[in-house]
Write a protein that holds these residues in place. Structure first.
Motif, PDB file in Angstrom:
ATOM      1  N   MET A 286      59.411  39.609  31.996  1.00  0.00           N
ATOM      2  CA  MET A 286      58.423  40.196  32.885  1.00  0.00           C
ATOM      3  C   MET A 286      58.653  39.672  34.306  1.00  0.00           C
ATOM      4  N   LYS A 287      58.631  40.578  35.259  1.00  0.00           N
ATOM      5  CA  LYS A 287      58.773  40.137  36.646  1.00  0.00           C
ATOM      6  C   LYS A 287      57.385  39.974  37.256  1.00  0.00           C
ATOM      7  N   ILE A 288      56.979  38.727  37.476  1.00  0.00           N
ATOM      8  CA  ILE A 288      55.643  38.465  38.016  1.00  0.00           C
ATOM      9  C   ILE A 288      55.774  38.290  39.529  1.00  0.00           C
ATOM     10  N   GLY A 289      55.188  39.235  40.258  1.00  0.00           N
ATOM     11  CA  GLY A 289      55.348  39.237  41.715  1.00  0.00           C
ATOM     12  C   GLY A 289      54.165  38.629  42.444  1.00  0.00           C
ATOM     13  N   GLY A 290      53.158  38.192  41.708  1.00  0.00           N
ATOM     14  CA  GLY A 290      52.004  37.577  42.382  1.00  0.00           C
ATOM     15  C   GLY A 290      50.960  37.125  41.393  1.00  0.00           C
ATOM     16  N   LEU A 291      50.159  36.142  41.833  1.00  0.00           N
ATOM     17  CA  LEU A 291      49.080  35.623  40.985  1.00  0.00           C
ATOM     18  C   LEU A 291      47.897  35.276  41.877  1.00  0.00           C
ATOM     19  N   GLN A 292      46.778  35.920  41.608  1.00  0.00           N
ATOM     20  CA  GLN A 292      45.544  35.556  42.314  1.00  0.00           C
ATOM     21  C   GLN A 292      44.779  34.640  41.365  1.00  0.00           C
ATOM     22  N   LYS A 293      44.560  33.423  41.804  1.00  0.00           N
ATOM     23  CA  LYS A 293      44.087  32.412  40.850  1.00  0.00           C
ATOM     24  C   LYS A 293      42.626  32.575  40.446  1.00  0.00           C
ATOM     25  N   LEU A 294      41.859  33.286  41.257  1.00  0.00           N
ATOM     26  CA  LEU A 294      40.452  33.502  40.881  1.00  0.00           C
ATOM     27  C   LEU A 294      39.939  34.796  41.487  1.00  0.00           C
ATOM     28  N   THR A 295      39.327  35.614  40.659  1.00  0.00           N
ATOM     29  CA  THR A 295      38.622  36.781  41.175  1.00  0.00           C
ATOM     30  C   THR A 295      37.268  36.905  40.485  1.00  0.00           C
ATOM     31  N   LEU A 296      36.243  37.163  41.286  1.00  0.00           N
ATOM     32  CA  LEU A 296      34.894  37.326  40.736  1.00  0.00           C
ATOM     33  C   LEU A 296      34.556  38.799  40.614  1.00  0.00           C
ATOM     34  N   ILE A 297      35.409  39.659  41.173  1.00  0.00           N
ATOM     35  CA  ILE A 297      35.038  41.079  41.241  1.00  0.00           C
ATOM     36  C   ILE A 297      35.956  42.024  40.455  1.00  0.00           C
ATOM     37  N   ASP A 298      37.145  41.576  40.094  1.00  0.00           N
ATOM     38  CA  ASP A 298      38.093  42.527  39.497  1.00  0.00           C
ATOM     39  C   ASP A 298      37.922  42.747  38.001  1.00  0.00           C
ATOM     40  N   TYR A 299      37.204  41.826  37.335  1.00  0.00           N
ATOM     41  CA  TYR A 299      36.996  41.971  35.895  1.00  0.00           C
ATOM     42  C   TYR A 299      35.491  41.873  35.646  1.00  0.00           C
ATOM     43  N   PRO A 300      34.827  43.016  35.384  1.00  0.00           N
ATOM     44  CA  PRO A 300      33.365  43.008  35.273  1.00  0.00           C
ATOM     45  C   PRO A 300      32.859  41.929  34.313  1.00  0.00           C
ATOM     46  N   GLY A 301      31.983  41.085  34.826  1.00  0.00           N
ATOM     47  CA  GLY A 301      31.322  40.080  33.979  1.00  0.00           C
ATOM     48  C   GLY A 301      32.166  38.868  33.635  1.00  0.00           C
ATOM     49  N   ARG A 302      33.335  38.766  34.243  1.00  0.00           N
ATOM     50  CA  ARG A 302      34.166  37.603  33.889  1.00  0.00           C
ATOM     51  C   ARG A 302      34.725  36.904  35.123  1.00  0.00           C
ATOM     52  N   LEU A 303      34.963  35.604  34.921  1.00  0.00           N
ATOM     53  CA  LEU A 303      35.702  34.844  35.933  1.00  0.00           C
ATOM     54  C   LEU A 303      37.165  34.992  35.550  1.00  0.00           C
ATOM     55  N   ALA A 304      37.937  35.558  36.427  1.00  0.00           N
ATOM     56  CA  ALA A 304      39.292  35.927  35.993  1.00  0.00           C
ATOM     57  C   ALA A 304      40.354  35.551  37.014  1.00  0.00           C
ATOM     58  N   ALA A 305      41.579  35.581  36.554  1.00  0.00           N
ATOM     59  CA  ALA A 305      42.740  35.529  37.444  1.00  0.00           C
ATOM     60  C   ALA A 305      43.416  36.895  37.355  1.00  0.00           C
ATOM     61  N   THR A 306      44.184  37.234  38.378  1.00  0.00           N
ATOM     62  CA  THR A 306      44.908  38.516  38.349  1.00  0.00           C
ATOM     63  C   THR A 306      46.405  38.256  38.486  1.00  0.00           C
ATOM     64  N   ILE A 307      47.154  38.896  37.624  1.00  0.00           N
ATOM     65  CA  ILE A 307      48.609  38.775  37.697  1.00  0.00           C
ATOM     66  C   ILE A 307      49.179  40.131  38.135  1.00  0.00           C
ATOM     67  N   PHE A 308      50.137  40.090  39.067  1.00  0.00           N
ATOM     68  CA  PHE A 308      50.713  41.320  39.608  1.00  0.00           C
ATOM     69  C   PHE A 308      52.143  41.467  39.090  1.00  0.00           C
ATOM     70  N   LEU A 309      52.361  42.524  38.308  1.00  0.00           N
ATOM     71  CA  LEU A 309      53.688  42.737  37.718  1.00  0.00           C
ATOM     72  C   LEU A 309      54.494  43.711  38.585  1.00  0.00           C
ATOM     73  N   CYS A 310      55.766  43.413  38.738  1.00  0.00           N
ATOM     74  CA  CYS A 310      56.620  44.236  39.607  1.00  0.00           C
ATOM     75  C   CYS A 310      57.031  45.536  38.926  1.00  0.00           C
TER      76      CYS A 310
END
Ligand code: SF4
Length: 231
Positions: free
Chosen positions: A1-25
């Motif tokens: 998998m080519k991982i082009g980015g990682l947002q270590k914390l998001t409060l808004i991108d996953y309803p009801g959860r504390l999440a991280a976001t991974i960006f795949l190329c």
């Protein structure tokens, strides 16, 4: 998998959860107003710093107590054949997984749902059917988009549909047509376009629609959905 980015914390991108976001190329679409050219254009992907899977899973293990969700975003995650095996490893660590997708790979979507590898799906509706190719910059197999819509509407996994609304491209009639296309869905979000860096630079000069205008349309299409909001 080519991982082009990682947002270590998001409060808004996953309803009801504390999440991280991974960006795949990589992406099979080429939407002119896409904000993520570094994950879409091959010449830019080459220069995008990558995060190794080892590094990524180390991060997930360390954050286990703080986070409970992981958003898989792109690019288009579903073009990766190794996606199911990759998600299995994430699920093993106890994370809920949200998939962001353009809906072009219903086979993969169904597999991920059947194998209980995803807990929430956000699927883009790019345009009304007759403007789909123009909105994505490629020839889209609409049967596949329809199949993904049908899979999600069955409700075997929690989901939302969403559309980025771009002035100069989407008219009020287009938005109503998109809403009619997916009517009966659980959630539909209208996302106002942000004039950031876009694949086609001419969109960087376009001003978003006034919020009131989108709210007016939202009011009109709300009866089609359990939840319909402007973001
Ligand atoms: S907006 Fe999404 S589907 Fe379109 S090119 Fe960008 S990453 Fe791909």
């Amino acid at each position: 998998m080519k991982i082009g980015g990682l947002q270590k914390l998001t409060l808004i991108d996953y309803p009801g959860r504390l999440a991280a976001t991974i960006f795949l190329c990589g992406c099979n679409f080429h939407c002119p107003w896409c904000y993520s050219s570094e994950l879409v254009l091959p010449e830019k992907i080459k220069n995008q710093p990558k995060i190794s899977e080892k590094e990524f899973f180390k991060f997930l293990k360390e954050r286990k107590k703080l986070l409970d969700g992981l958003v898989l975003c792109g690019g288009e995650p579903s073009i990766n054949k190794k996606l199911p095996a990759f998600i299995k490893k994430i699920k093993k660590l106890g994370y809920s997984v949200k998939l962001d997708t353009n809906g072009s790979n219903p086979k993969m979507l169904k597999k991920l749902i059947d194998e209980k590898l995803i807990d929430y799906v956000a699927m883009d509706i790019k345009a009304p059917k007759e403007k789909y190719n123009k909105s994505t910059g490629v020839k889209v197999n609409l049967k596949k988009i329809q199949k993904s819509i049908d899979i999600l509407k069955k409700g075997e996994v929690d989901y939302e549909f969403r559309s980025t609304i771009v002035p100069s491209f989407h008219t009020k009639e287009d938005i109503i047509e998109m809403a009619k296309w997916i009517r009966g869905a659980k959630r539909y979000y209208l996302q106002n376009f942000r004039p950031e860096k876009t694949i086609d630079p001419k969109f960087e000069k376009i001003k978003p629609y006034p919020q009131e205008y989108l709210l007016e349309i939202q009011k009109a299409i709300s009866p089609f959905f359990e939840v319909c909001q402007v973001r």
